[in-house]
Design an enzyme around this catalytic site. Structure first.
Site, PDB file in Angstrom:
ATOM      1  N   VAL A  76      76.373  26.402  34.221  1.00 36.85           N
ATOM      2  CA  VAL A  76      76.091  27.455  35.185  1.00 36.85           C
ATOM      3  C   VAL A  76      77.369  27.724  35.956  1.00 36.85           C
ATOM      4  O   VAL A  76      78.018  26.790  36.450  1.00 36.85           O
ATOM      5  CB  VAL A  76      74.962  27.051  36.154  1.00 36.85           C
ATOM      6  CG1 VAL A  76      74.669  28.188  37.127  1.00 36.85           C
ATOM      7  CG2 VAL A  76      73.705  26.672  35.387  1.00 36.85           C
ATOM      8  N   CYS A  77      77.766  28.983  36.041  1.00 39.17           N
ATOM      9  CA  CYS A  77      78.924  29.390  36.824  1.00 39.17           C
ATOM     10  C   CYS A  77      80.164  28.606  36.383  1.00 39.17           C
ATOM     11  O   CYS A  77      80.476  28.518  35.196  1.00 39.17           O
ATOM     12  CB  CYS A  77      78.613  29.221  38.306  1.00 39.17           C
ATOM     13  SG  CYS A  77      79.741  30.086  39.411  1.00 39.17           S
ATOM     14  N   SER A  78      80.861  27.998  37.325  1.00 38.76           N
ATOM     15  CA  SER A  78      82.122  27.318  37.010  1.00 38.76           C
ATOM     16  C   SER A  78      81.927  25.993  36.285  1.00 38.76           C
ATOM     17  O   SER A  78      82.912  25.311  35.967  1.00 38.76           O
ATOM     18  CB  SER A  78      82.935  27.091  38.281  1.00 38.76           C
ATOM     19  OG  SER A  78      82.234  26.280  39.201  1.00 38.76           O
TER      20      SER A  78
ATOM     21  N   THR B   6      81.936  32.572  32.367  1.00 34.05           N
ATOM     22  CA  THR B   6      81.805  31.861  33.630  1.00 34.05           C
ATOM     23  C   THR B   6      81.830  32.906  34.736  1.00 34.05           C
ATOM     24  O   THR B   6      81.786  34.103  34.454  1.00 34.05           O
ATOM     25  CB  THR B   6      82.938  30.813  33.803  1.00 34.05           C
ATOM     26  OG1 THR B   6      82.701  30.050  34.987  1.00 34.05           O
ATOM     27  CG2 THR B   6      84.299  31.478  33.898  1.00 34.05           C
TER      28      THR B   6
ATOM     29  N   ALA C 179      77.167  33.062  34.156  1.00 39.58           N
ATOM     30  CA  ALA C 179      78.009  33.488  35.270  1.00 39.58           C
ATOM     31  C   ALA C 179      77.509  32.833  36.552  1.00 39.58           C
ATOM     32  O   ALA C 179      77.179  31.649  36.567  1.00 39.58           O
ATOM     33  CB  ALA C 179      78.019  35.007  35.359  1.00 39.58           C
TER      34      ALA C 179
END
Length: 323
Positions: A106-108, A126, A159
């Site tokens: 998830v995300c970073s 990302t 993202a």
């Protein structure tokens, strides 16, 4: 009922919503009647101790990462702690992640997977602000900055925060079917309609705002009148420039051509109408500036890889009846 182990890795500096968003989706799935499988959801840190999130919230994990049984779905959330990840976490992932049937970030969190070499040779995404860094630091990863989530075999990367929820809903839909995923989405008051290839940004966010007022006004006009005459000649006249001057200045100040900007505004407008209204495809094609359903179909297939009717079937807001 058979269960699938879902393990969420915790670490100092984790983003709390990257943890709780997907967790709530899988927990909600356990409340679905007649579900063929359930989820055993666990959180774990390197030493089993509490972790402090990037917002200052303390999370107490269920256990120690090395002691957890091999998960079916392993989730690595994002947060400040991924920007310089703990080498011990990277080593644990490198050793343990290959056995997971689904590996999710998830995300970073994608930065941590990449640091462990787990994204090499794969397509991934990302948070938009970190895509350049991911591509620069890990050239063997095919970074796609546009989608809200990307699935490449058993790997799934997303993202920002809400995209992690979208991805978790997509995984539950794979496991339990669309009705179960819809039930969870309604309970969480989110829409199960965002495809993975939906852009991380609206057109206005994805492009720069022009510095000169006439060009800013043209951008606003395009957004408010997608069905109008948006030819370069018409837009240039509105900006009181020649077509050549307008095209050059627009690209210099927004980072994209007028034609590309118009194309993105129109497809975003058409998608919104397909999702949120009961208007027919013919009416939507005219309102969005395509003129004919066939022209809109070609644009959708080119940009989204699916026809408008199929897009509406999959992502229409619950309860709408189409004309």
């Amino acid at each position: 009922m058979p269960e699938r182990n879902v393990l969420i890795a915790l670490f100092d500096g984790v983003q709390s919503l990257d943890v709780t968003g997907p967790l709530e989706v899988f927990a909600g799935a356990n409340q679905c009647p007649a579900a063929p499988i359930g989820y055993r959801i666990r959180t774990a840190s390197l030493d089993g101790g509490p972790v402090r999130t990037s917002s200052g919230l303390t999370l107490v994990p269920d256990g120690v990462l090395r002691d957890e049984p091999g998960p079916h779905t392993l989730i690595v959330p994002g947060g400040e702690g991924t920007l310089d990840p703990d080498p011990a976490l990277v080593d644990w992932l490198r050793a343990s992640a290959p056995s997971a049937e689904r590996l999710v970030s998830v995300c970073s969190g994608a930065l941590v997977l990449a640091a462990a070499g787990l994204l090499d040779g794969h397509r991934a995404t990302t948070h938009w602000s970190l895509c350049d860094r991911l591509a620069r630091d890990h050239p063997d990863v095919e970074v796609d900055p546009e989608p809200i989530f990307v699935r490449d075999g058993r790997l799934a990367t997303s993202a920002g925060v809400t995209a992690g929820i979208d991805l978790a809903l997509a995984l539950v839909e794979d496991d339990l079917g669309r009705d179960a995923a819809l039930t969870i989405a309604r309970h969480l008051v989110v829409f199960l309609r965002r495809p993975g290839n939906q852009s991380q940004f609206s057109v206005q966010i994805a492009t720069q705002t022009a510095q000169r007022r006439p060009l800013r006004e043209v951008q606003q006009w395009i957004s408010e009148h997608p069905g109008g005459d948006l030819s370069v000649e018409a837009l240039a006249a509105r900006a009181r420039l020649s077509p050549r001057q307008f095209a050059r200045a627009f690209r210099a100040e927004t980072g994209t051509t007028p034609g590309r900007y118009v194309e993105r505004v129109r497809i975003e407008h058409a998608r919104r109408l397909l999702e949120d209204t009961v208007e027919g495809v013919a009416e939507i094609s005219r309102a969005s500036g395509y003129g004919t359903p066939e022209a809109m179909r070609r644009a959708f297939v080119k940009t989204l890889g699916t026809a408008p009717a199929e897009y509406r079937r999959r992502f229409r807001a619950p309860g709408t009846t189409v004309h």
